[in-house]
Motif scaffolding. Sequence first.
Motif, PDB file in Angstrom:
ATOM      1  N   ARG A   1       5.467   7.434  -1.894  1.00 44.01           N
ATOM      2  CA  ARG A   1       5.983   6.992  -0.589  1.00 44.01           C
ATOM      3  C   ARG A   1       5.725   5.510  -0.409  1.00 44.01           C
ATOM      4  O   ARG A   1       4.591   5.053  -0.463  1.00 44.01           O
ATOM      5  CB  ARG A   1       5.296   7.758   0.528  1.00 44.01           C
ATOM      6  CG  ARG A   1       5.558   9.243   0.454  1.00 44.01           C
ATOM      7  CD  ARG A   1       4.838   9.977   1.553  1.00 44.01           C
ATOM      8  NE  ARG A   1       4.873  11.395   1.252  1.00 44.01           N
ATOM      9  CZ  ARG A   1       3.912  12.239   1.574  1.00 44.01           C
ATOM     10  NH1 ARG A   1       2.857  11.822   2.241  1.00 44.01           N
ATOM     11  NH2 ARG A   1       4.015  13.510   1.251  1.00 44.01           N
ATOM     12  N   LEU A   2       6.797   4.780  -0.183  1.00 45.37           N
ATOM     13  CA  LEU A   2       6.705   3.352   0.086  1.00 45.37           C
ATOM     14  C   LEU A   2       6.565   3.124   1.579  1.00 45.37           C
ATOM     15  O   LEU A   2       6.949   3.976   2.382  1.00 45.37           O
ATOM     16  CB  LEU A   2       7.967   2.653  -0.425  1.00 45.37           C
ATOM     17  CG  LEU A   2       8.207   2.760  -1.928  1.00 45.37           C
ATOM     18  CD1 LEU A   2       9.594   2.242  -2.263  1.00 45.37           C
ATOM     19  CD2 LEU A   2       7.140   2.022  -2.697  1.00 45.37           C
ATOM     20  N   PRO A   3       6.045   1.974   1.989  1.00 47.08           N
ATOM     21  CA  PRO A   3       5.947   1.684   3.414  1.00 47.08           C
ATOM     22  C   PRO A   3       7.334   1.630   4.048  1.00 47.08           C
ATOM     23  O   PRO A   3       8.313   1.281   3.375  1.00 47.08           O
ATOM     24  CB  PRO A   3       5.287   0.310   3.476  1.00 47.08           C
ATOM     25  CG  PRO A   3       4.916  -0.055   2.097  1.00 47.08           C
ATOM     26  CD  PRO A   3       5.528   0.911   1.156  1.00 47.08           C
ATOM     27  N   PRO A   4       7.449   1.964   5.328  1.00 45.92           N
ATOM     28  CA  PRO A   4       8.751   2.012   5.992  1.00 45.92           C
ATOM     29  C   PRO A   4       9.503   0.678   5.995  1.00 45.92           C
ATOM     30  O   PRO A   4      10.726   0.664   5.990  1.00 45.92           O
ATOM     31  CB  PRO A   4       8.437   2.442   7.426  1.00 45.92           C
ATOM     32  CG  PRO A   4       6.992   2.680   7.504  1.00 45.92           C
ATOM     33  CD  PRO A   4       6.360   2.337   6.203  1.00 45.92           C
ATOM     34  N   HIS A   5       8.790  -0.449   5.956  1.00 45.47           N
ATOM     35  CA  HIS A   5       9.460  -1.746   6.001  1.00 45.47           C
ATOM     36  C   HIS A   5      10.095  -2.133   4.667  1.00 45.47           C
ATOM     37  O   HIS A   5      10.865  -3.074   4.599  1.00 45.47           O
ATOM     38  CB  HIS A   5       8.469  -2.844   6.412  1.00 45.47           C
ATOM     39  CG  HIS A   5       7.443  -3.149   5.364  1.00 45.47           C
ATOM     40  ND1 HIS A   5       6.278  -2.426   5.257  1.00 45.47           N
ATOM     41  CD2 HIS A   5       7.420  -4.062   4.370  1.00 45.47           C
ATOM     42  CE1 HIS A   5       5.571  -2.907   4.243  1.00 45.47           C
ATOM     43  NE2 HIS A   5       6.247  -3.892   3.683  1.00 45.47           N
TER      44      HIS A   5
ATOM     45  N   ASP B   1      -0.671  18.644  -7.740  1.00 47.25           N
ATOM     46  CA  ASP B   1      -1.713  19.570  -7.269  1.00 47.25           C
ATOM     47  C   ASP B   1      -1.985  19.402  -5.769  1.00 47.25           C
ATOM     48  O   ASP B   1      -2.988  19.885  -5.263  1.00 47.25           O
ATOM     49  CB  ASP B   1      -2.996  19.403  -8.070  1.00 47.25           C
ATOM     50  CG  ASP B   1      -3.705  18.083  -7.807  1.00 47.25           C
ATOM     51  OD1 ASP B   1      -3.205  17.254  -7.012  1.00 47.25           O
ATOM     52  OD2 ASP B   1      -4.776  17.871  -8.402  1.00 47.25           O
ATOM     53  N   ASP B   2      -1.089  18.701  -5.048  1.00 46.86           N
ATOM     54  CA  ASP B   2      -1.166  18.464  -3.605  1.00 46.86           C
ATOM     55  C   ASP B   2      -2.211  17.438  -3.183  1.00 46.86           C
ATOM     56  O   ASP B   2      -2.437  17.245  -1.990  1.00 46.86           O
ATOM     57  CB  ASP B   2      -1.380  19.769  -2.822  1.00 46.86           C
ATOM     58  CG  ASP B   2      -0.189  20.697  -2.941  1.00 46.86           C
ATOM     59  OD1 ASP B   2       0.946  20.193  -3.018  1.00 46.86           O
ATOM     60  OD2 ASP B   2      -0.388  21.923  -2.972  1.00 46.86           O
ATOM     61  N   THR B   3      -2.829  16.751  -4.128  1.00 47.84           N
ATOM     62  CA  THR B   3      -3.729  15.655  -3.797  1.00 47.84           C
ATOM     63  C   THR B   3      -2.909  14.485  -3.258  1.00 47.84           C
ATOM     64  O   THR B   3      -1.821  14.209  -3.752  1.00 47.84           O
ATOM     65  CB  THR B   3      -4.509  15.203  -5.052  1.00 47.84           C
ATOM     66  OG1 THR B   3      -5.341  16.277  -5.488  1.00 47.84           O
ATOM     67  CG2 THR B   3      -5.356  13.976  -4.781  1.00 47.84           C
ATOM     68  N   LEU B   4      -3.437  13.796  -2.252  1.00 47.81           N
ATOM     69  CA  LEU B   4      -2.810  12.578  -1.725  1.00 47.81           C
ATOM     70  C   LEU B   4      -3.681  11.383  -2.086  1.00 47.81           C
ATOM     71  O   LEU B   4      -4.904  11.426  -1.918  1.00 47.81           O
ATOM     72  CB  LEU B   4      -2.662  12.650  -0.204  1.00 47.81           C
ATOM     73  CG  LEU B   4      -1.646  13.632   0.338  1.00 47.81           C
ATOM     74  CD1 LEU B   4      -1.676  13.625   1.866  1.00 47.81           C
ATOM     75  CD2 LEU B   4      -0.257  13.302  -0.161  1.00 47.81           C
ATOM     76  N   LEU B   5      -3.042  10.324  -2.569  1.00 47.30           N
ATOM     77  CA  LEU B   5      -3.720   9.076  -2.906  1.00 47.30           C
ATOM     78  C   LEU B   5      -3.042   7.950  -2.142  1.00 47.30           C
ATOM     79  O   LEU B   5      -1.811   7.869  -2.123  1.00 47.30           O
ATOM     80  CB  LEU B   5      -3.604   8.784  -4.407  1.00 47.30           C
ATOM     81  CG  LEU B   5      -4.072   9.861  -5.370  1.00 47.30           C
ATOM     82  CD1 LEU B   5      -3.673   9.496  -6.795  1.00 47.30           C
ATOM     83  CD2 LEU B   5      -5.584  10.036  -5.258  1.00 47.30           C
ATOM     84  N   THR B   6      -3.812   7.073  -1.540  1.00 50.09           N
ATOM     85  CA  THR B   6      -3.268   5.896  -0.879  1.00 50.09           C
ATOM     86  C   THR B   6      -4.015   4.689  -1.417  1.00 50.09           C
ATOM     87  O   THR B   6      -5.245   4.675  -1.424  1.00 50.09           O
ATOM     88  CB  THR B   6      -3.426   5.979   0.646  1.00 50.09           C
ATOM     89  OG1 THR B   6      -2.712   7.120   1.118  1.00 50.09           O
ATOM     90  CG2 THR B   6      -2.863   4.747   1.322  1.00 50.09           C
TER      91      THR B   6
ATOM     92  N   ARG C   1       0.873  -1.171   0.000  1.00 43.76           N
ATOM     93  CA  ARG C   1       0.000   0.000   0.000  1.00 43.76           C
ATOM     94  C   ARG C   1       0.911   1.223   0.000  1.00 43.76           C
ATOM     95  O   ARG C   1       1.768   1.368   0.872  1.00 43.76           O
ATOM     96  CB  ARG C   1      -0.894  -0.025   1.240  1.00 43.76           C
ATOM     97  CG  ARG C   1      -2.074   0.887   1.136  1.00 43.76           C
ATOM     98  CD  ARG C   1      -3.244   0.329   1.932  1.00 43.76           C
ATOM     99  NE  ARG C   1      -4.259   1.343   2.108  1.00 43.76           N
ATOM    100  CZ  ARG C   1      -5.210   1.605   1.214  1.00 43.76           C
ATOM    101  NH1 ARG C   1      -5.259   0.913   0.103  1.00 43.76           N
ATOM    102  NH2 ARG C   1      -6.095   2.551   1.427  1.00 43.76           N
ATOM    103  N   VAL C   2       0.763   2.064  -1.014  1.00 43.29           N
ATOM    104  CA  VAL C   2       1.625   3.230  -1.179  1.00 43.29           C
ATOM    105  C   VAL C   2       0.801   4.509  -1.081  1.00 43.29           C
ATOM    106  O   VAL C   2      -0.410   4.492  -1.253  1.00 43.29           O
ATOM    107  CB  VAL C   2       2.368   3.204  -2.535  1.00 43.29           C
ATOM    108  CG1 VAL C   2       3.280   2.000  -2.640  1.00 43.29           C
ATOM    109  CG2 VAL C   2       1.394   3.249  -3.705  1.00 43.29           C
ATOM    110  N   THR C   3       1.494   5.591  -0.806  1.00 39.64           N
ATOM    111  CA  THR C   3       0.883   6.918  -0.825  1.00 39.64           C
ATOM    112  C   THR C   3       1.571   7.715  -1.912  1.00 39.64           C
ATOM    113  O   THR C   3       2.798   7.749  -1.990  1.00 39.64           O
ATOM    114  CB  THR C   3       1.023   7.619   0.531  1.00 39.64           C
ATOM    115  OG1 THR C   3       0.334   6.838   1.518  1.00 39.64           O
ATOM    116  CG2 THR C   3       0.435   9.019   0.497  1.00 39.64           C
TER     117      THR C   3
END
Length: 90
Positions: A69-73, A21-26, A14-16
């Motif tokens: 953004r990838l998950p921290p693990h 345009d500052d939209t966030l998608l997860t 699951r990525v963000t």
Amino acid sequence: AEQRRLDGTIGRVRVTIELLDDTLLTGWLEEADGQMNVLLSAVDAWPAAGDSGQHKALRVRGQDIRCLRLPPHMDAEQAMRARVRRRHTP
């Protein structure tokens, strides 16, 4: 178009994504190609202006992405080095 996949991530990560345009998608990463075009499933969207929403699937053009953004693990550097080694091994 050829699908280039980070081994072990498609459908499992699951990525963000932050858009220009500052939209966030997860959502769940289903596809990715060499131009950073991606397909997400089960997407939660938070536009910079407006109400949040959900989408069953959403295709995002690489040129619209500011940051993925990838998950921290997940060790992205290690995954990419392994992929490069496999591509250059006969």
